[in-house]
Design a protein around this motif. Structure first.
Motif, PDB file in Angstrom:
ATOM      1  N   TRP A   1      -5.920 -49.468 -32.619  1.00  0.00           N
ATOM      2  CA  TRP A   1      -5.192 -48.644 -31.348  1.00  0.00           C
ATOM      3  C   TRP A   1      -6.115 -48.950 -29.797  1.00  0.00           C
ATOM      4  CZ3 TRP A   1      -6.957 -45.535 -27.793  1.00  0.00           C
ATOM      5  CH2 TRP A   1      -6.200 -44.956 -25.820  1.00  0.00           C
ATOM      6  N   GLU A   2      -5.408 -49.553 -28.762  1.00  0.00           N
ATOM      7  CA  GLU A   2      -5.084 -50.396 -27.754  1.00  0.00           C
ATOM      8  C   GLU A   2      -5.192 -49.129 -26.609  1.00  0.00           C
ATOM      9  OE1 GLU A   2      -5.963 -53.954 -26.897  1.00  0.00           O
ATOM     10  OE2 GLU A   2      -7.268 -54.002 -28.609  1.00  0.00           O
ATOM     11  N   HIS A   3      -5.801 -48.814 -25.791  1.00  0.00           N
ATOM     12  CA  HIS A   3      -5.533 -48.306 -24.475  1.00  0.00           C
ATOM     13  C   HIS A   3      -4.326 -49.064 -23.856  1.00  0.00           C
ATOM     14  CE1 HIS A   3      -4.848 -45.934 -20.523  1.00  0.00           C
ATOM     15  NE2 HIS A   3      -5.768 -45.466 -20.785  1.00  0.00           N
ATOM     16  N   GLY A   4      -2.949 -48.358 -23.217  1.00  0.00           N
ATOM     17  CA  GLY A   4      -1.975 -49.331 -22.360  1.00  0.00           C
ATOM     18  C   GLY A   4      -2.591 -50.049 -21.588  1.00  0.00           C
ATOM     19  N   ASN A   5      -2.065 -51.138 -21.465  1.00  0.00           N
ATOM     20  CA  ASN A   5      -2.391 -51.702 -19.868  1.00  0.00           C
ATOM     21  C   ASN A   5      -0.969 -51.771 -18.798  1.00  0.00           C
ATOM     22  OD1 ASN A   5      -3.144 -52.837 -18.141  1.00  0.00           O
ATOM     23  ND2 ASN A   5      -3.817 -54.765 -19.032  1.00  0.00           N
ATOM     24  N   ASN A   6      -0.358 -51.411 -18.316  1.00  0.00           N
ATOM     25  CA  ASN A   6       0.315 -51.523 -17.587  1.00  0.00           C
ATOM     26  C   ASN A   6       0.189 -51.709 -15.855  1.00  0.00           C
ATOM     27  OD1 ASN A   6       2.650 -51.834 -16.149  1.00  0.00           O
ATOM     28  ND2 ASN A   6       3.974 -49.588 -17.169  1.00  0.00           N
ATOM     29  N   PRO A   7      -0.493 -53.129 -15.553  1.00  0.00           N
ATOM     30  CA  PRO A   7      -0.472 -52.821 -13.991  1.00  0.00           C
ATOM     31  C   PRO A   7       0.204 -53.204 -13.397  1.00  0.00           C
ATOM     32  CG  PRO A   7      -0.559 -55.715 -15.275  1.00  0.00           C
ATOM     33  CD  PRO A   7      -0.198 -54.019 -16.427  1.00  0.00           C
ATOM     34  N   ASN A   8       1.592 -53.001 -13.555  1.00  0.00           N
ATOM     35  CA  ASN A   8       3.054 -52.794 -12.508  1.00  0.00           C
ATOM     36  C   ASN A   8       2.762 -51.511 -11.924  1.00  0.00           C
ATOM     37  OD1 ASN A   8       2.984 -55.716 -12.074  1.00  0.00           O
ATOM     38  ND2 ASN A   8       3.634 -56.089 -14.307  1.00  0.00           N
ATOM     39  N   LYS A   9       2.457 -50.505 -12.934  1.00  0.00           N
ATOM     40  CA  LYS A   9       3.212 -49.246 -13.214  1.00  0.00           C
ATOM     41  C   LYS A   9       2.241 -48.630 -11.904  1.00  0.00           C
ATOM     42  CE  LYS A   9       2.139 -44.804 -15.019  1.00  0.00           C
ATOM     43  NZ  LYS A   9       2.057 -43.762 -16.230  1.00  0.00           N
ATOM     44  N   ALA A  10       1.300 -48.636 -10.959  1.00  0.00           N
ATOM     45  CA  ALA A  10       1.080 -48.450 -10.019  1.00  0.00           C
ATOM     46  C   ALA A  10       1.640 -49.085  -8.893  1.00  0.00           C
ATOM     47  CB  ALA A  10      -0.359 -48.444  -9.359  1.00  0.00           C
ATOM     48  N   LYS A  11       2.352 -49.979  -8.890  1.00  0.00           N
ATOM     49  CA  LYS A  11       3.159 -50.691  -7.797  1.00  0.00           C
ATOM     50  C   LYS A  11       3.922 -50.021  -7.501  1.00  0.00           C
ATOM     51  CE  LYS A  11       2.179 -55.173  -8.837  1.00  0.00           C
ATOM     52  NZ  LYS A  11       2.722 -56.507  -9.486  1.00  0.00           N
TER      53      LYS A  11
END
Length: 142
Positions: A85-95
């Motif tokens: 399991w890896e922590h999710g990575n969504n760099p576009n979420k904060a845009k």
């Protein structure tokens, strides 16, 4: 039939208690399930050994049969190394959204236009100033 290992909610209002179950992915969250393999009590402290309890052998059995764990259950199972399991990575979420980006672009365009107009206004009187001085001298002569 696609299988999921997921949480089924129980407990009273504002007092959640979850069962870790193996269920068909099409069945409702708290509905029909194939097997209950553990429990999760989020009200207990994070260091409490009774917070998450599950049968690792049965979990491995169902994972071998192709059951896919939900994100929260995968987090529990990764503690014993059953899944990665890896922590999710969504760099576009904060845009900001599209409308907000358009408003921001319009604001920048207006600021640039205002700066350009101010620069033109500052340059134009400097050129006209010598032309006005002779006219002012003629007015004084009259």
């Amino acid at each position: 039939m696609s299988l999921k290992i997921r949480l089924a909610r129980g407990g009273a209002k504002k007092r959640p208690f979850y069962s870790i179950v193996v269920a068909d992915s099409r069945s409702p969250r708290d509905g029909r399930f194939i097997e209950k393999i553990g429990t999760y009590n989020p009200l207990l402290g994070k260091t409490d050994e009774n917070r998450v309890q599950y049968d690792a052998e049965r979990a491995k059995h169902w994972l071998d049969k192709g059951a896919k764990p939900s994100d929260r259950v995968a987090r529990f199972l990764s503690a014993q190394g059953l899944v990665k399991w890896e922590h999710g990575n969504n760099p576009n979420k904060a845009k900001p959204g599209q409308k907000a980006q358009e408003r921001e672009q319009e604001k920048k365009d207006k600021e640039e236009a205002a700066k350009a107009a101010a620069a033109e206004a500052a340059a134009a009187p400097a050129e006209e100033a010598p032309a006005e001085e002779p006219a002012a001298e003629e007015a004084k002569a009259e």
